[in-house]
Design an enzyme around this catalytic site. Structure first.
Site, PDB file in Angstrom:
ATOM      1  N   THR A  11       9.319   1.698  -9.509  1.00  0.00           N
ATOM      2  CA  THR A  11       9.034   2.492 -10.712  1.00  0.00           C
ATOM      3  C   THR A  11       9.175   3.984 -10.471  1.00  0.00           C
ATOM      4  O   THR A  11       9.068   4.774 -11.407  1.00  0.00           O
ATOM      5  CB  THR A  11       7.601   2.219 -11.221  1.00  0.00           C
ATOM      6  OG1 THR A  11       6.687   2.497 -10.149  1.00  0.00           O
ATOM      7  CG2 THR A  11       7.427   0.788 -11.680  1.00  0.00           C
ATOM      8  N   VAL A  60       1.047  -5.332  -5.115  1.00  0.00           N
ATOM      9  CA  VAL A  60       1.327  -5.986  -3.824  1.00  0.00           C
ATOM     10  C   VAL A  60       0.069  -6.207  -2.993  1.00  0.00           C
ATOM     11  O   VAL A  60       0.102  -6.923  -1.998  1.00  0.00           O
ATOM     12  CB  VAL A  60       2.376  -5.211  -2.967  1.00  0.00           C
ATOM     13  CG1 VAL A  60       3.724  -5.144  -3.647  1.00  0.00           C
ATOM     14  CG2 VAL A  60       1.877  -3.817  -2.586  1.00  0.00           C
ATOM     15  N   TYR A 148      -3.104   7.007   7.060  1.00  0.00           N
ATOM     16  CA  TYR A 148      -1.693   6.871   6.645  1.00  0.00           C
ATOM     17  C   TYR A 148      -0.818   6.671   7.876  1.00  0.00           C
ATOM     18  O   TYR A 148       0.048   5.783   7.896  1.00  0.00           O
ATOM     19  CB  TYR A 148      -1.232   8.105   5.846  1.00  0.00           C
ATOM     20  CG  TYR A 148       0.205   7.973   5.386  1.00  0.00           C
ATOM     21  CD1 TYR A 148       0.555   7.052   4.402  1.00  0.00           C
ATOM     22  CD2 TYR A 148       1.224   8.739   5.955  1.00  0.00           C
ATOM     23  CE1 TYR A 148       1.883   6.902   3.991  1.00  0.00           C
ATOM     24  CE2 TYR A 148       2.543   8.595   5.548  1.00  0.00           C
ATOM     25  CZ  TYR A 148       2.868   7.683   4.568  1.00  0.00           C
ATOM     26  OH  TYR A 148       4.185   7.522   4.170  1.00  0.00           O
ATOM     27  N   GLY A 179      11.276  11.702   6.744  1.00  0.00           N
ATOM     28  CA  GLY A 179      10.339  12.826   6.712  1.00  0.00           C
ATOM     29  C   GLY A 179      10.068  13.158   5.254  1.00  0.00           C
ATOM     30  O   GLY A 179       9.805  12.269   4.442  1.00  0.00           O
TER      31      GLY A 179
HETATM   32  P1  NDP Z   1       6.308   7.283  -5.095  1.00  0.00           P
HETATM   33  O1  NDP Z   1       4.865   7.534  -5.312  1.00  0.00           O
HETATM   34  O2  NDP Z   1       7.284   8.067  -5.904  1.00  0.00           O
HETATM   35  O3  NDP Z   1       6.626   5.730  -5.272  1.00  0.00           O
HETATM   36  C1  NDP Z   1       5.776   4.746  -4.751  1.00  0.00           C
HETATM   37  C2  NDP Z   1       6.125   3.401  -5.369  1.00  0.00           C
HETATM   38  O4  NDP Z   1       5.263   2.402  -4.785  1.00  0.00           O
HETATM   39  C3  NDP Z   1       5.911   3.371  -6.861  1.00  0.00           C
HETATM   40  O5  NDP Z   1       6.978   2.674  -7.474  1.00  0.00           O
HETATM   41  C4  NDP Z   1       4.614   2.582  -7.026  1.00  0.00           C
HETATM   42  O6  NDP Z   1       4.673   1.833  -8.229  1.00  0.00           O
HETATM   43  C5  NDP Z   1       4.681   1.636  -5.821  1.00  0.00           C
HETATM   44  N1  NDP Z   1       3.353   1.157  -5.453  1.00  0.00           N
HETATM   45  C6  NDP Z   1       2.330   1.871  -4.924  1.00  0.00           C
HETATM   46  N2  NDP Z   1       1.242   1.100  -4.773  1.00  0.00           N
HETATM   47  C7  NDP Z   1       1.593  -0.152  -5.210  1.00  0.00           C
HETATM   48  C8  NDP Z   1       0.912  -1.386  -5.319  1.00  0.00           C
HETATM   49  N3  NDP Z   1      -0.371  -1.504  -4.943  1.00  0.00           N
HETATM   50  N4  NDP Z   1       1.568  -2.451  -5.824  1.00  0.00           N
HETATM   51  C9  NDP Z   1       2.858  -2.337  -6.209  1.00  0.00           C
HETATM   52  N5  NDP Z   1       3.569  -1.207  -6.116  1.00  0.00           N
HETATM   53  C10 NDP Z   1       2.940  -0.110  -5.643  1.00  0.00           C
HETATM   54  O7  NDP Z   1       6.547   7.547  -3.524  1.00  0.00           O
HETATM   55  P2  NDP Z   1       7.829   7.364  -2.586  1.00  0.00           P
HETATM   56  O8  NDP Z   1       8.991   6.882  -3.329  1.00  0.00           O
HETATM   57  O9  NDP Z   1       7.954   8.595  -1.796  1.00  0.00           O
HETATM   58  O10 NDP Z   1       7.260   6.229  -1.616  1.00  0.00           O
HETATM   59  C11 NDP Z   1       7.957   5.030  -1.313  1.00  0.00           C
HETATM   60  C12 NDP Z   1       7.706   4.685   0.143  1.00  0.00           C
HETATM   61  O11 NDP Z   1       8.261   5.692   0.982  1.00  0.00           O
HETATM   62  C13 NDP Z   1       6.230   4.571   0.542  1.00  0.00           C
HETATM   63  O12 NDP Z   1       6.078   3.451   1.392  1.00  0.00           O
HETATM   64  C14 NDP Z   1       5.992   5.860   1.325  1.00  0.00           C
HETATM   65  O13 NDP Z   1       4.958   5.721   2.275  1.00  0.00           O
HETATM   66  C15 NDP Z   1       7.336   6.043   1.989  1.00  0.00           C
HETATM   67  N6  NDP Z   1       7.645   7.383   2.453  1.00  0.00           N
HETATM   68  C16 NDP Z   1       7.657   8.447   1.605  1.00  0.00           C
HETATM   69  C17 NDP Z   1       7.965   9.706   2.083  1.00  0.00           C
HETATM   70  C18 NDP Z   1       7.945  10.916   1.209  1.00  0.00           C
HETATM   71  O14 NDP Z   1       7.899  12.058   1.743  1.00  0.00           O
HETATM   72  N7  NDP Z   1       7.995  10.787  -0.103  1.00  0.00           N
HETATM   73  C19 NDP Z   1       8.319   9.913   3.483  1.00  0.00           C
HETATM   74  C20 NDP Z   1       8.248   8.733   4.288  1.00  0.00           C
HETATM   75  C21 NDP Z   1       7.947   7.519   3.783  1.00  0.00           C
HETATM   76  P3  NDP Z   1       3.459   1.613  -9.262  1.00  0.00           P
HETATM   77  O15 NDP Z   1       2.575   2.823  -9.176  1.00  0.00           O
HETATM   78  O16 NDP Z   1       4.151   1.430 -10.578  1.00  0.00           O
HETATM   79  O17 NDP Z   1       2.812   0.370  -8.786  1.00  0.00           O
HETATM   80  C1  8X3 Z   2       5.625  10.686   4.425  1.00  0.00           C
HETATM   81  C2  8X3 Z   2       6.001  11.839   5.293  1.00  0.00           C
HETATM   82  O1  8X3 Z   2       5.132  13.644   6.866  1.00  0.00           O
HETATM   83  O2  8X3 Z   2       3.822  13.184   4.846  1.00  0.00           O
HETATM   84  O3  8X3 Z   2       5.573   9.505   5.136  1.00  0.00           O
HETATM   85  O4  8X3 Z   2       3.816  11.631   6.675  1.00  0.00           O
HETATM   86  S1  8X3 Z   2       4.615  12.599   5.943  1.00  0.00           S
END
Ligand code: NDP
Ligand code: 8X3
Length: 248
Positions: A11, A60, A148, A179
């Site tokens: 989403t 999830v 985290y 990152g």
């Molecule tokens: P967003 O917040 O933009 O997206 C997170 C997504 O995860 C949303 O679609 C949300 O959907 C879904 N989500 C969260 N909790 C649940 C749940 N309990 N059940 C189902 N779906 C869930 O963040 P990102 O796109 O950045 O994050 C995606 C992944 O990337 C994560 O695992 C994050 O840790 C990882 N990541 C992100 C980084 C960054 O800097 N942005 C860097 C490194 C890793 P909804 O709320 O509709 O359920």
């Molecule tokens: C997301 C990147 O640096 O905030 O995983 O942990 S950081």
């Protein structure tokens, strides 16, 4: 028959960009998340690209919901375990245990529940590709990030173990460890404080969801004999959790 990609957390951010990119690469898509309206918008966008899209609205963190929604899927060629979050940025003596539960239940247990349903389908099909979205936090613990970082260290360990577990079945496992990516991630981490979230990216050109989708699309199309085990992606202005150069 077109290949099917299942993306959790589609989403927003990385998951949404990946769903759209894989649709352009010729996959039909199963997109999941908790926000039904956003899933519906995404479904329309993917169908406009000429791909099929099924949306499944569930949390999830609930093993029962994961099983109920995913067990009926007949075949999954590619799984992106992306749903996840950071909640809070506090020293260990001040952290909110509800935030800790949310991170562990989503980033670790949610990923495991989804994999537990999908991996046997790939084993039965004698092939598949699982992408786990880890983080640089999976190898670099930083101040204020104990839980985290622990959750992403778990993703790093699980990715390596599951690669070995699924080796004989011809299933590829790729961990993507970004990152700084500008998504809703920081807004969620700071519980909706947009101004604080914006400061994270101040003076930096961060990665985007599209950049991560590009990496996933590339790794997904490699020949059968070749796998990317682990990919670390950062903005050019970042060299690690503690090293970012900001230009104003
Ligand atoms: P967003 O917040 O933009 O997206 C997170 C997504 O995860 C949303 O679609 C949300 O959907 C879904 N989500 C969260 N909790 C649940 C749940 N309990 N059940 C189902 N779906 C869930 O963040 P990102 O796109 O950045 O994050 C995606 C992944 O990337 C994560 O695992 C994050 O840790 C990882 N990541 C992100 C980084 C960054 O800097 N942005 C860097 C490194 C890793 P909804 O709320 O509709 O359920
Ligand atoms: C997301 C990147 O640096 O905030 O995983 O942990 S950081």
């Amino acid at each position: 028959m077109k290949k099917l990609a299942l993306i959790t957390g589609a989403t927003s951010g990385i998951g949404r960009a990946t769903a759209l990119r894989l649709a352009k690469e010729g996959y039909d898509i199963v997109a999941t998340g908790r926000r039904a309206e956003r899933l519906e918008t995404l479904r329309r966008e993917i169908e406009a690209l000429g791909a099929g899209c099924t949306t499944l609205c569930f949390d999830v963190r609930s093993e029962e919901e994961v099983r109920r929604h995913l067990e009926p899927l007949e075949r999954v060629d590619l799984l992106v375990n992306n749903a996840g979050l950071a909640a809070g940025l506090e020293h260990i003596d001040r952290g909110d245990t509800a935030d800790w539960d949310a991170m562990i239940d989503t980033n670790v247990k949610g990923l495991l529940y989804v994999t537990r349903v999908i991996a046997p389908k790939m084993v039965a099909a004698r092939g598949g590709h699982i992408f786990n979205i880890g983080s640089i936090a999976g190898t670099e613990p930083y101040e204020n990030g104990a839980v985290y970082c622990a959750s992403k260290h778990a993703v790093h360990a699980i990715s390596q173990s599951m690669r070995a577990d699924l080796l004989a079945d011809g299933i590829k496992v790729t961990e993507i460890r970004p990152g700084m990516v500008e998504t809703e991630f920081s807004e969620v981490r700071f519980h909706g404080d947009k101004a604080r979230a914006d400061k994270v990216y101040d003076g930096v050109t961060p990665l985007t969801g599209d950049d991560i989708a590009e990496a996933i699309a590339w790794a997904a199309q490699l020949p059968a004999h070749m796998n990317v085990n682990d990919m670390v992606l950062m903005p050019t202005q970042q060299a690690g959790a503690y090293y970012t150069v900001r230009r104003h």
